[in-house]
Design a protein around this motif. Sequence first.
Motif, PDB file in Angstrom:
ATOM      1  N   TYR A  59     -19.444  37.440  55.925  1.00  0.00           N
ATOM      2  CA  TYR A  59     -20.868  37.491  56.246  1.00  0.00           C
ATOM      3  C   TYR A  59     -21.531  36.193  55.814  1.00  0.00           C
ATOM      4  O   TYR A  59     -21.105  35.543  54.852  1.00  0.00           O
ATOM      5  N   GLU A  98     -32.234  37.615  63.323  1.00  0.00           N
ATOM      6  CA  GLU A  98     -30.790  37.451  63.155  1.00  0.00           C
ATOM      7  C   GLU A  98     -30.063  37.282  64.487  1.00  0.00           C
ATOM      8  O   GLU A  98     -29.053  36.573  64.587  1.00  0.00           O
ATOM      9  N   GLU A  99     -30.577  37.911  65.519  1.00  0.00           N
ATOM     10  CA  GLU A  99     -29.910  37.877  66.813  1.00  0.00           C
ATOM     11  C   GLU A  99     -29.931  36.500  67.451  1.00  0.00           C
ATOM     12  O   GLU A  99     -29.174  36.235  68.377  1.00  0.00           O
ATOM     13  N   LEU A 133     -23.167  43.498  62.125  1.00  0.00           N
ATOM     14  CA  LEU A 133     -23.793  42.190  62.280  1.00  0.00           C
ATOM     15  C   LEU A 133     -23.393  41.310  61.099  1.00  0.00           C
ATOM     16  O   LEU A 133     -23.624  41.663  59.952  1.00  0.00           O
ATOM     17  N   PHE A 183     -33.127  43.251  61.129  1.00  0.00           N
ATOM     18  CA  PHE A 183     -31.965  44.082  60.819  1.00  0.00           C
ATOM     19  C   PHE A 183     -32.023  44.604  59.383  1.00  0.00           C
ATOM     20  O   PHE A 183     -31.741  45.771  59.120  1.00  0.00           O
TER      21      PHE A 183
END
Length: 795
Positions: free
Chosen positions: A281, A246-247, A343, A404
């Motif tokens: 999101y 995800e990062e 996030l 995550f």
Amino acid sequence: MFQWKVCSFRQMETDCNPMELSSMSGFEEDAELNGFEGTDTKDMKLEAEAVVNDVLFAVNNMFVSKNLRCADDVAYINVETRERNRYCLELTEAGLRVVEISVVLQFLSNCVVGASLEEITEEEEEEDDSKSAMLDAFSSKTKEGTFQIVGTLSTLETPGPDFAVETYCTISREDLLMRLLECDVIIYNISENPQQVEEAIWAVSALNEEVSHFEKRKVFILVSTVMTWARSKPLDLDDSDIPFTEEDYRRRKNHPNFLDHINAEKMVLKFGKNVKKFTTYVVAAGLQYGAEGGMLHSFFKMAWLGEVPALPVFGDGTNVIPAIHVLDLAGVIQNVIDHVPKLRYLVAVDESVHTLEDLVKCISKHTGPGKIQKVPKENAFLTKDLTQENIDHLLVNLRMETLFVKENFNIRWVAQSGFVENINSILKEYKQNRGLLPIKICILGPPAVGKSSVAEVLSKHYKLHHVKLKDVISEAIAKLEAIVAPKDGGQGEEGEEEEEESMENVDDAQELLDDVKESMEQNAGRLEDQYVIRFVREKLKSMPCRNQGYILDGFPKTYDQAKDLFNQEDEEEEEEVRGKMLPFDKLTIPEFVCALDASDEFLKERVINLPERFVAETHYSQDRFLRALSNYRDINTEDETVFNYFDELEIHPIHIDVGKLEDPQNRLAIKRLIKEIGKPRNYGLTDEEKAEEERRAAEELLAKEAMEKAERERHEATEMAEKMARWEEWNKRLEEVKREETELLEAQSVPLRNYLMTYVMPTLMQGLNECCKVRPEDPIDFLAEYLFKNNPETQ
């Protein structure tokens, strides 16, 4: 299909999902059905309740839907099977069909708000392992505080699902915005419905403009696809196996066909920075599988139909495809709603690293021919069921990991380890959701009663495999001979090394083949029961029969044969205790047993009237037929007949006396069997079959119109001929009348003419002659004076 492009979730006080059935506290069948009394009763509703009463014994629970309103021509029934799976059935004049619904929304409709905030204990994990995935997803227990679902329908004709409190269709943007403002959570799915991209961008923009008016926080979730990562450069050029997480979302590069998707993602992430009022999101989902198959449906269908020798793998098949079970995706969305993480870009994939070859090979092995064949990528466009979007997903090569989600979310995973490791449960879900349940039929009866002809018609109607004893034995012997035959050193197709052989090795096959041939030599060409039963059992356990089903023609003939054929092979000790059901193999046991019968006189008469050509191709010679008929009667006069075996298993045969039907073609018997068995359980008609049906219907219509036209012309010609005949007859009669009148007038004028010629004409002629001589000025007066003077009577 219920499109979950827009759905809202509001915490409920106390309510239960209408699809929750058996475990409702205080639920009683009669109370559920009596709830319809006092309403406007419709014919189809009564029909639905009749279906419920007829089928209730075979399912765990079943009742007519309350939320989906019944009409004159349609009703809806909720069903929970004994395997704890739930369906909504639509009942019309055409029959029953499963109503497609959004699995994710149905999952969320049964989730308690905030439930994912509690960690899953080890005991709960062990309990989850013992339950089926679909059962856990759609728990039948009444829960408080579950999400309330509101959503839009794709078409006006689409029925709203039971779990939805409100549904909308074809409403204006202004009305839609008003509905969105009433919701706490808004979800747009563009992963499998790219047509929603434009509306999703409008929705998030419109909601962002109304942020200042929000009384409490709203959450907007865009379910996108990992195809927005498809062209991303590797994190390490020297090691391409390092997965994206995800990062790394800022480094993602989209597939050219998914430009709109990545623009929508960027737009959603642009808004929602005011976390106290409006949070947005993006959930990038892998290739979705489970339920009705998703994008892998075309491979499931090819494998189930068994029409191809090998399933195609497009390209070399080494491309890694990120994937996720649709219920696990629902679990991720549930956790996003409950946790509201910081996030805002999440990846939803399972832990597997499966290639396209792995997925296709797994499907082929468990429900298909067991083989795969690598074909050029371009061949994917020749597959009718695959869209451009499907092909792009199947050809993507991408490694992704959802760190995550695993570290921060509490998900009751259905297929965390991936597609291949969970293929059995996934395949079971697919078949149940698609209604692909095998139809297994056994047709028994005396010789010449019509078993094979009936079986042939039923096999074509239901698309089943016609299992005939002679063919099974010939096929088994040919297979054994192929195994023991010397193999060529040539290369085979990809995946053939994994093909399962019926025998453990060539030596075992050779030994069995020798025993079979020896048995046939010693028994004048007949094979002993042990070998026949072995070959038939292998046939019934073959993948085609397990998928579509079968029609077993004329076997088993005795109680012992049936017991040996359908008995569980792994049963070490048979329980032969009276009152207890005998152990049997659920995989091969027939669902329907048809017992055709007729009197000996009827059967003998039928054989006598058979054409010589047909008799020559069968065992219906006089001696053999009478011997077979006598043997059948002797076998079925004992206490333990083959029908007794099925009765003991509560599979009660359908007895039909074809002799009393007076139908040489057995059409009435076939019609009754089709009514007893029900609708086919397959994909329905193919495009070619639909075209053939339409062509046949058009030809029948044209033939009917031509026949009606010919009949009409014949009728008109007959009427015209009759009219002309009547006209001629009338003219003849008119001429006859005229002739008779003429004759009558002539007959009546004779006396008058005689009188005139005797008494009037002589004197009158003389007077006329005299008048002509004299030529008086008044001839009439002259003639009258002459007649008066020369009257013979006065002279």
